[in-house]
Every structure is written in structure tokens, then in C-alpha cells.
Design a protein around this motif. Structure first.
Motif, short mmCIF file in Angstrom:
data_model
loop_
_atom_site.label_atom_id
_atom_site.label_comp_id
_atom_site.label_asym_id
_atom_site.label_seq_id
_atom_site.Cartn_x
_atom_site.Cartn_y
_atom_site.Cartn_z
N LEU A 70 0.84 -1.20 0.00
CA LEU A 70 0.00 0.00 0.00
C LEU A 70 0.88 1.25 0.00
CD1 LEU A 70 -2.95 -0.76 2.48
CD2 LEU A 70 -3.07 -0.41 0.01
N LYS A 71 2.01 1.17 0.66
CA LYS A 71 2.93 2.31 0.73
C LYS A 71 3.53 2.58 -0.66
CE LYS A 71 4.19 2.05 5.66
NZ LYS A 71 4.00 0.68 6.14
N ASN A 123 2.35 1.37 -3.58
CA ASN A 123 1.34 1.45 -4.67
C ASN A 123 0.04 2.04 -4.09
OD1 ASN A 123 2.63 -0.51 -6.88
ND2 ASN A 123 2.92 -1.44 -4.86
N PRO A 124 0.01 3.34 -3.87
CA PRO A 124 -1.16 3.94 -3.20
C PRO A 124 -2.46 3.85 -4.01
CG PRO A 124 0.37 5.64 -3.98
CD PRO A 124 1.02 4.33 -4.24
N ASP A 125 -2.35 3.59 -5.35
CA ASP A 125 -3.60 3.63 -6.14
C ASP A 125 -4.04 2.21 -6.58
OD1 ASP A 125 -1.96 4.61 -9.30
OD2 ASP A 125 -1.43 3.21 -7.66
N ALA A 140 -4.74 1.64 7.17
CA ALA A 140 -4.33 2.76 6.30
C ALA A 140 -5.46 3.78 6.14
CB ALA A 140 -3.92 2.21 4.93
#
Ligand code: GZL
Length: 328
Positions: free
Chosen positions: A221-222, A224-226, A248
Motif C-alpha cells: 500500500l505504501k 502502490n497507493p492507487d 491505512a
């Protein structure tokens, strides 16, 4: 004439006694045909206790052999191949009638399976397969079609994102080298690969565990935020991903959709709660069919080489309906 026929009969009995144990269908090794079920001994090497699926699989197998009155020697390999090889060797030493196991990974089994073959002990693969070129090393494979499971997950994704222009996917892989991890990735890629709007931006193993799914999702998630979708090879990693998504500050099932495989109770509850969007079932209930295969071997019959389990899929609405009756 009389002396001669007695001599021949004695030779015949001796020959049967010597070759009986290699006959497979004469588990007693005495040339006297099938053993009574309460004298049969089966050695089972289980992968471990890494997931809700595995626990349900162990409970079902142990229960089925108890109901059948067949002794089951059971070992938990804690997801280590060397422990499974040790267990199989121990079962050979103990001269069990049948060995059954769920191979934690596909490769590296030929040596120990040849030892079982040399000892005349039939082997049954349950749940996961081996990649050996020599299929005489096992009598039967009983389990799911993991490629098909991956395809079912892919088909749902294609339908769910029919109107989307591009879809960024994170894949949480099962144990590296395990048949379900390899095949579920293959089946999924076969389906979504037909349209380049689908992009697997990251794919990493969470080892089929909840902790592994959470850890990998936190990291991805860090970087690849999208992310639009997470495809997890089992419910437990999907449940770990839910924890990471919520930590998150995002909403699982909405901000990031999740599709998993297994359909164990905790996964079905998350599906019913809208935190998972779709689950492909993989049944752990192999106990009765395994007892049937062992009984056939004992009776001198030849079980089918590959026995694939019946499975379905669940939407969120179907999970609400199915939950009350789920056995696992
Ligand atoms: C699949 C089985 C997998 C499950 C996981 O048949 O081998 O192993 O999908 C389990 O939950 O850990």
C-alpha cells in the motif's frame, strides 16, 4: 503324483507370502486378500496449520478415519518439506499400509516416493500435487483444480470492471512453489491477460497466512497507493489485507476490492460484511473420499488417478445466505 502336488502347493504359498506385500491390493502382505479395516494403518503427513482451510482439512480427515475405524498416524510438518520427508520415511519404517500426504511444495519428492514404492506402500496425494514426471509414484491425486479456481477469480474481475479503463491489481501469492499458488496465479493471469487494462502492479507471497497477507499489503500500500483490487490466493491472506487496508484509513471492499479463494467461515463472514467482494470455493472436506480411496486399495481395486473436488463461488449476497449452514 501326490508328493509332487503337495510340493507345488507349498511353493505357491511361499511365493504368495514373499510377494504378497508388494501386491498393493493385498495390504496385509500375507496373500490373504483385504485386511479388516480395524487392522489397517494409514500414515498422513499434513502441510501444517497455516490457515483456516488447513485446520478444517485436518479436522475432516481425522474425523473421517475415526468414523471408518481405520488407524490414522498424523504428523504436522509446520510447512517444511524436510519434515514431510522425515514423516514419510518414518511411515515406511513402520510399514504402514498406505501413505497419504498434502505436499507443501510441488518439487523434490521423487527420492522419498521411490523409497515408498520400493517398500510396496501405496501413496495417495491429497489437496496439493507434485510435479514428478513419474506418476507411478502415487496411486491417486484427490483435490481441487487450482487453475480453474484462478480462472473463476479472473472471470469475476473481468465482469466487475467491465466499464473500467484501467485496473491496478496486487496479487497475494500462496506459499512459493506450492501447487495452489502456482496454478491460481496461472489461471488468473490466463483470464485477465486478455485485456491490457488489467495490470498486476505487484505480486508477493504471504505464505497463505493472515499475518503474511497483512505484512505484504501494508508494504505494498505504501509503494502502490492507487491499488484498485487485491487478488489473494486464500481467505486468510485476504483477511490480513483487510486489517492493513483499515489501518491505512481505507475501506476494504470499496476503496480497494478483494477477491480470494477458499470460502472458510471467517472469509465468508468478511464477504457477507462487504469487506471481501467475491470468493472462489476450495473445499477442504477430503476425508470421506480419502477413506474411500484407502478402502479401494485395501480391496485390491484401482482408484481413479485424479479425483477433482466439486466447488462453487460466492458473491456477498450468496455468503449471507450460505453462512448459517457452512461446515467450516
Ligand atoms: C488448497 C490448499 C491451500 C488453501 C490455503 O487446496 O492447499 O492451502 O487454499 C491452505 O488456505 O493454506
Amino acid at each position: 503324483m501326490k508328493k509332487r502336488s503337495i510340493g507345488l502347493a507349498a511353493a505357491g504359498v511361499l511365493l504368495l507370502a514373499l510377494t504378497g506385500c508388494a501386491a498393493g491390493g493385498d495390504a496385509g502382505g500375507t496373500g490373504e486378500g483385504p485386511k479388516p479395516l480395524d487392522e489397517l494403518v494409514v500414515g498422513f503427513s499434513q502441510v501444517g496449520a497455516e490457515s483456516g482451510w488447513r485446520t478444517a482439512n485436518t479436522t475432516d480427515i481425522q474425523g473421517a478415519f475415526e468414523d471408518a475405524g481405520i488407524e490414522l498416524k498424523f504428523s504436522d510438518a509446520q510447512q517444511k518439506q524436510e519434515n514431510q520427508i522425515k514423516a514419510i520415511r518414518s511411515y515406511i519404517q513402520q510399514q504402514v499400509d498406505v501413505i497419504a500426504f498434502s505436499p507443501v511444495v510441488e518439487s523434490g519428492w521423487d527420492a522419498v516416493l521411490n523409497e515408498a514404492k520400493a517398500a510396496g506402500i501405496p501413496v495417495v496425494l491429497t489437496d496439493r500435487a507434485v510435479d514428478s514426471a513419474d506418476d507411478s509414484l502415487y496411486v491417486s491425486f484427490l483435490g481441487s483444480d487450482f487453475v480453474e479456481e484462478g480462472k473463476k477469480a479472473g472471470e469475476w474481475v473481468v465482469e466487475e470492471y467491465a466499464d473500467a479503463d484501467d485496473v491496478k491489481i496486487v496479487q497475494l501469492e500462496g506459499t512459493t512453489g506450492a501447487a495452489p499458488a502456482i496454478d491460481r496465479a496461472e489461471g488468473f493471469a490466463d483470464v485477465i491477460g486478455a485485456d491490457d487494462k488489467f495490470e498486476i502492479v505487484a505480486s508477493q507471497t504471504g505464505d497463505f497466512t493472515r499475518a503474511g497477507g497483512k505484512q505484504v499489503t501494508e508494504a505494498l500500500l505504501k509503494s502502490n497507493p492507487d491499488i484498485d483490487l487485491i487478488y489473494a490466493h486464500n481467505d486468510d491472506m485476504g483477511l490480513g489485507a483487510i486489517e492493513a487496508i483499515e489501518a491505512a484509513g481505507l475501506t476494504p471492499g470499496e476503496d480497494i476490492k478483494i477477491v480470494t479463494v477458499d470460502a472458510v467461515k471467517d472469509g465468508m463472514q468478511a464477504l457477507a460484511d462487504g469487506k471481501i467482494n467475491f470468493i472462489v470455493e476450495c473445499s477442504p472436506l477430503l476425508g470421506e473420499q480419502l477413506v474411500e480411496i484407502v478402502t479401494q486399495i485395501n480391496d485390491g481395486e484401482t482408484p481413479e488417478k485424479r479425483i477433482v473436488t466439486e466447488e462453487t463461488t460466492f458473491t456477498q449476497e450468496q455468503a449471507v445466505e450460505a453462512l448459517p449452514d457452512r461446515q467450516y
